[in-house]
Write an enzyme that holds these catalytic residues in place. Structure first.
Site, mmCIF file in Angstrom:
data_model
loop_
_atom_site.group_PDB
_atom_site.id
_atom_site.type_symbol
_atom_site.label_atom_id
_atom_site.label_comp_id
_atom_site.label_asym_id
_atom_site.label_seq_id
_atom_site.Cartn_x
_atom_site.Cartn_y
_atom_site.Cartn_z
ATOM 1 N N ASP A 63 0.766 -1.228 0.003
ATOM 2 C CA ASP A 63 -0.047 -0.099 0.062
ATOM 3 C C ASP A 63 0.942 1.222 -0.099
ATOM 4 O O ASP A 63 2.098 0.964 0.453
ATOM 5 C CB ASP A 63 -0.981 0.032 1.263
ATOM 6 N N ASP A 78 -0.249 5.325 0.555
ATOM 7 C CA ASP A 78 -0.328 6.265 1.676
ATOM 8 C C ASP A 78 -0.261 5.586 3.057
ATOM 9 O O ASP A 78 -1.113 4.655 3.447
ATOM 10 C CB ASP A 78 -1.936 7.078 1.578
HETATM 11 O O1 LIG Z 1 -9.147 8.784 0.779
HETATM 12 C C1 LIG Z 1 -8.325 8.101 -0.015
HETATM 13 O O2 LIG Z 1 -8.475 7.720 -1.138
HETATM 14 C C2 LIG Z 1 -7.386 7.304 0.674
HETATM 15 O O3 LIG Z 1 -6.982 7.706 2.074
HETATM 16 C C3 LIG Z 1 -6.028 7.024 0.143
HETATM 17 O O4 LIG Z 1 -5.911 7.568 -0.877
HETATM 18 C C4 LIG Z 1 -5.554 5.760 0.355
HETATM 19 O O5 LIG Z 1 -4.508 5.376 -0.536
HETATM 20 P P1 LIG Z 1 -3.654 3.925 0.142
HETATM 21 O O6 LIG Z 1 -3.504 4.013 1.415
HETATM 22 O O7 LIG Z 1 -4.550 2.870 -0.436
HETATM 23 O O8 LIG Z 1 -2.404 4.030 -0.637
HETATM 24 MG MG LIG Z 2 -2.811 3.285 3.324
#
Ligand SMILES: O=C(O)[C@H](O)[C@H](O)COP(=O)(O)O
Ligand SMILES: [Mg+2]
Length: 299
Positions: A24, A26
């Site tokens: 992942d 973020d």
């Molecule tokens: O609100 C959102 O779209 C998410 O918090 C965010 O972009 C999640 O990203 P990830 O942790 O899956 O990389």
């Molecule tokens: Mg994330």
């Protein structure tokens, strides 16, 4: 019960057990444009150990090409074919899963990266970054002509969301019962470098409330992204681990796909949510503070 990793032996065992590592982004590799300490080193260690490294993000604000530019800007090695975002998954879902007819259009609440992935898949979009939709001028229904060719409404994280976009999306969905209501993902919050902000789920929430129904959510924990990965990469689920920061997306996505799961505490989920006193029913296989903890496996 999650295994709390702490010793070099723990991390070495993980390295021996898994050949494919899904990350992942973020809250695991970065928060906004701030890299998590040690993330670059650990990705380098995994690549030198001939591990497959893939990136699986629910963040629909960027296309795969945009993400490649972000990785490059942050000096993190990544190849565009290793990057899977919910914008790409949504484009594949619309074109190949629901097979929206080519003459149909998609009304987008989202940003340029989402539009880019849809358009690259041959899908005609309305809304999104169109200046006519990015306005704070009060929306007047009598001055607006609904496009009957719209066959789906797709919501993603949109930092310019407004009443005009919500109104148009709402009208498309109530006027045509066959119009698909889709969301790239439903993360409630978004971890930026300076703190939490409302996530993509908070963008589609007004429509869910006004319509009294939920969209089909395409990103993690749904399996669409894993199907997209399988279409490009061979991997053995039994020797694959998903590394994430959110229990109800990343960890559930891994569990749904038959993968091992490693939760890191640098993003959304807090330790007490796993270790108690009132733990989540979603229990990762492993937990560690940060992906940087694997630096001990270096150089
Ligand atoms: O609100 C959102 O779209 C998410 O918090 C965010 O972009 C999640 O990203 P990830 O942790 O899956 O990389
Ligand atoms: Mg994330």
């Amino acid at each position: 019960m999650a295994v709390q990793l702490s010793s070099k032996e723990d991390y070495t065992n993980l390295l021996d057990k898994y050949d494919t590592w899904l990350f992942d982004c973020d809250g695991v590799l970065w928060e906004g444009d701030r890299l998590i300490d040690g993330a670059t080193e650990v990705l380098g260690i995994l690549r030198r150990q001939k591990k497959s490294v893939l990136f699986v993000t629910n963040n629909a604000t960027k296309s795969r090409k945009n993400y490649k530019k972000k990785f490059d800007k942050l000096s993190v090695e990544a190849h565009v074919d290793e990057i899977f975002g919910s914008a790409f998954a949504a484009a594949v879902y619309i074109s190949s899963v629901i097979k929206l007819p080519k003459e149909k259009k998609v009304y987008v609440i989202g940003m340029s990266g989402l539009e880019e992935e849809l358009q690259e898949e041959g899908i005609v979009t309305l809304g999104g970054t169109d200046p006519a939709d990015n306005t704070l001028t009060p929306f007047d229904l009598k001055d607006w002509e609904r496009d009957p060719a719209v066959g789906a409404v797709l919501c993603g994280l949109d930092t310019s969301v407004n009443y005009t976009k919500l109104s148009k999306a709402f009208q498309y969905l109530i006027k045509d019962p066959n119009c698909a209501f889709l969301a790239t993902n439903e993360d409630s919050t978004y971890p930026t470098a300076d703190g939490l902000l409302p996530g993509a789920g908070a963008v589609s929430a007004p429509l869910r409330f006004a319509l009294g129904k939920d969209p089909v959510s395409i990103g993690k924990p749904a399996g669409t992204m894993l199907e997209c990965i399988k279409a490009k990469h061979d991997f053995d689920p039994a020797r694959t681990i998903m590394v994430g920061d959110r229990l109800n997306t990343d960890i559930l996505f891994g569990q749904n796909g038959g993968l091992a799961t490693l939760l890191v505490l640098t993003g959304i989920t807090k330790e007490w949510e796993v270790l108690g006193p009132n733990p989540s029913p979603i229990v990762p296989d492993y937990i560690t503070n940060s992906i940087g903890d694997l630096r001990c496996l270096g150089p």
